[in-house]
Design an enzyme around this catalytic site. Sequence first.
Site, PDB file in Angstrom:
ATOM      1  CB  CYS A 299      19.738  52.070 -69.342  1.00  0.00           C
ATOM      2  SG  CYS A 299      18.439  52.468 -70.501  1.00  0.00           S
TER       3      CYS A 299
ATOM      4  N   GLY B 273      19.037  52.902 -76.992  1.00  0.00           N
ATOM      5  CA  GLY B 273      18.800  51.575 -77.545  1.00  0.00           C
ATOM      6  C   GLY B 273      20.070  50.755 -77.602  1.00  0.00           C
ATOM      7  CB  SER B 274      20.774  47.631 -79.391  1.00  0.00           C
ATOM      8  OG  SER B 274      20.718  47.957 -80.766  1.00  0.00           O
TER       9      SER B 274
ATOM     10  CD  GLU C 281      21.334  54.674 -72.170  1.00  0.00           C
ATOM     11  OE1 GLU C 281      21.853  53.586 -72.493  1.00  0.00           O
ATOM     12  OE2 GLU C 281      20.245  54.779 -71.592  1.00  0.00           O
TER      13      GLU C 281
ATOM     14  CD  GLU D  35      22.677  46.694 -71.747  1.00  0.00           C
ATOM     15  OE1 GLU D  35      23.096  47.278 -72.760  1.00  0.00           O
ATOM     16  OE2 GLU D  35      21.779  47.139 -71.021  1.00  0.00           O
TER      17      GLU D  35
ATOM     18  N   GLY E 192      22.237  51.630 -82.583  1.00  0.00           N
ATOM     19  CA  GLY E 192      22.662  53.006 -82.349  1.00  0.00           C
ATOM     20  C   GLY E 192      23.905  53.352 -83.144  1.00  0.00           C
TER      21      GLY E 192
END
Lengths: 353, 353
Positions: free
Chosen positions: A149, A88-89, A112, A238, A93
């Site tokens: 991702c 996730g973000s 991740e 991102e 996270g």
Amino acid sequence: VFGASNFPLAFSTAGGDTAAALAAGCPVVVKGHSAHPGTAEIVAQAIDAAIRKLGMHPGIFSLIQGGKRDVGQSLVQHKLIKAVGFTGSLAGGRALFDLCAQREDPIPFFGELGSVNPMFLLPEAVKARGEAIAKGWAGSLTMGAGQFCTNPGISVVIDGPDADAFVDATTEALAPVGAQTMLTDGIASAYRSGRDRIAAAKGVQELLTSTCDLRNATPYLFATTGKEWLDNEVLGEEVFGPLGLVVRVADFDEMMKVARSLSGQLTCTLHMDAGDTKHGQALMPVLERKAGRILANGFPTGVEVADSMVHGGPYPASTNFGATSVGTLSIRRFLRPVCYQNMPEELLPADLR
Amino acid sequence: VFGASNFPLAFSTAGGDTAAALAAGCPVVVKGHSAHPGTAEIVAQAIDAAIRKLGMHPGIFSLIQGGKRDVGQSLVQHKLIKAVGFTGSLAGGRALFDLCAQREDPIPFFGELGSVNPMFLLPEAVKARGEAIAKGWAGSLTMGAGQFCTNPGISVVIDGPDADAFVDATTEALAPVGAQTMLTDGIASAYRSGRDRIAAAKGVQELLTSTCDLRNATPYLFATTGKEWLDNEVLGEEVFGPLGLVVRVADFDEMMKVARSLSGQLTCTLHMDAGDTKHGQALMPVLERKAGRILANGFPTGVEVADSMVHGGPYPASTNFGATSVGTLSIRRFLRPVCYQNMPEELLPADLR
């Protein structure tokens, strides 16, 4: 295991993290993602049916749905939870990572947390087949509305006429891609915020723009210089969706600087021809320290579940540089070695007798 | 890598952590322990000579000595430090662990933070050879003034005449062991504090006592009941030195309760004969979740550097349940997997070409 918003099947209730943990012998508690509660429930019922059919202990699998952030926070702090899998973000996270590390008995948090997956376009390849690379990039960038991702958000190319042609070809390839429906309102709204962040950054040029609303995403393409990119960390963050940023570097030295300044990535990609070998060799020691997976002449969006797959990398691609959340090696996150010394046969695990 | 106070050679400047990190291809910065600066310097000079002789880069190895805690704290927060190896106390290790987890880019802290290494004495073995076990325990407990991470500080035995005989034999075996010089004043003073903590605990009986001062350590033996042990966490905390605690449990059920209540351990040991197999089998699933290494009919103080060695375990034995700091697998702490996809031969690492 926290279900991922962007993979209701492959990385949620019965996805890679759950499979790896079960294979390692761990009972699993899944926190379903609010984006797909119905899918989570259907999959959980299938798992439950399998458990009953095989006469396994019902505690092997649980699904918890609903609630606010406090549900996930309580789960990672529960004394019977011994490891966490998360996709996730970075913000969400990191908050859970911190709770895991602050426990009286800290537990590993395998998160991740995102990646911009830069591509480095070397000069001979751009000259020989810039248009083909542009078309491939447009396809990879917009696949599934860019909600991977491993979506390659950044292309680094040495400025000049070949770069101009590459940029034109990318714009042309992206222009006809229509609006795609994103998975959730939240993802669509975060996409537009990310777009605004890039558009507002100093020294960024809009190459392809459009309007998208509601849950729709249309592709965007921006360009900036190597110098601007190196000066502004925001440009390396991102944007989850079909948004591309071309970084036009002055020369190969500046391309190396961009590579060195990267934060941890899931993937880095080289586009290169035989004449680019020396440049590729110079980049490799840098990229090997930045990413869990390095590709040549391909696009990173396809992630094969294979022995050799690494879906991880230095922080924030993964919170644990030794871990992968896809592929055979992903089981290792949930295994603990035990040494048996001088044990009578009858006390050893059956496999060791 | 933080040098350990208790292993000036095997776990300091050129010890297991340094060897594992170098073998994984990492440059190493050692923070020398204040207990043995001269030894650290001599070993560092030998490493430096080897680096010069082989024409290796001098940055591969550094030794930093002196200063207060802020030196170690600065090191684990430095952006070029990517992983930490540590052997030492729970308090000191946890403080460094927290700093590693709180970094903007968290890094793994591989800490081995202590263990009481309980031994479970099953009834048939105690009846048949309690005296031999007692002698073996006394030897293991007092070896090197008890300054081993794997020192077996606790023996759990089912109360009754055989337990009485075992306790008498242990007292007899320990009584003639004279004072031994500990490695540092700090270790000796912490030993006496630990002894006072155990002696002052409710329901603890002194079996063998003595006086020791300065840097000397003499053996101590205490006994308590299973009930008292289960009620008082202090009795499960490590006392670093030649101090033994016999936990007399009412029956095997209470022995199971003691096992279940353990915190993470480097080792757990069973003493058992053929007639004890069922009890041993009942304990195994509990002990496998508590310790990195399980022994039968031996003593845990000898730690062989071998493929099958696990010197780690659930927290606080190790801060990472998947890690070992001794043995072949110890290299894994410092390795990061990288996936190469479609790479031209010339760009692959030499070993993969």
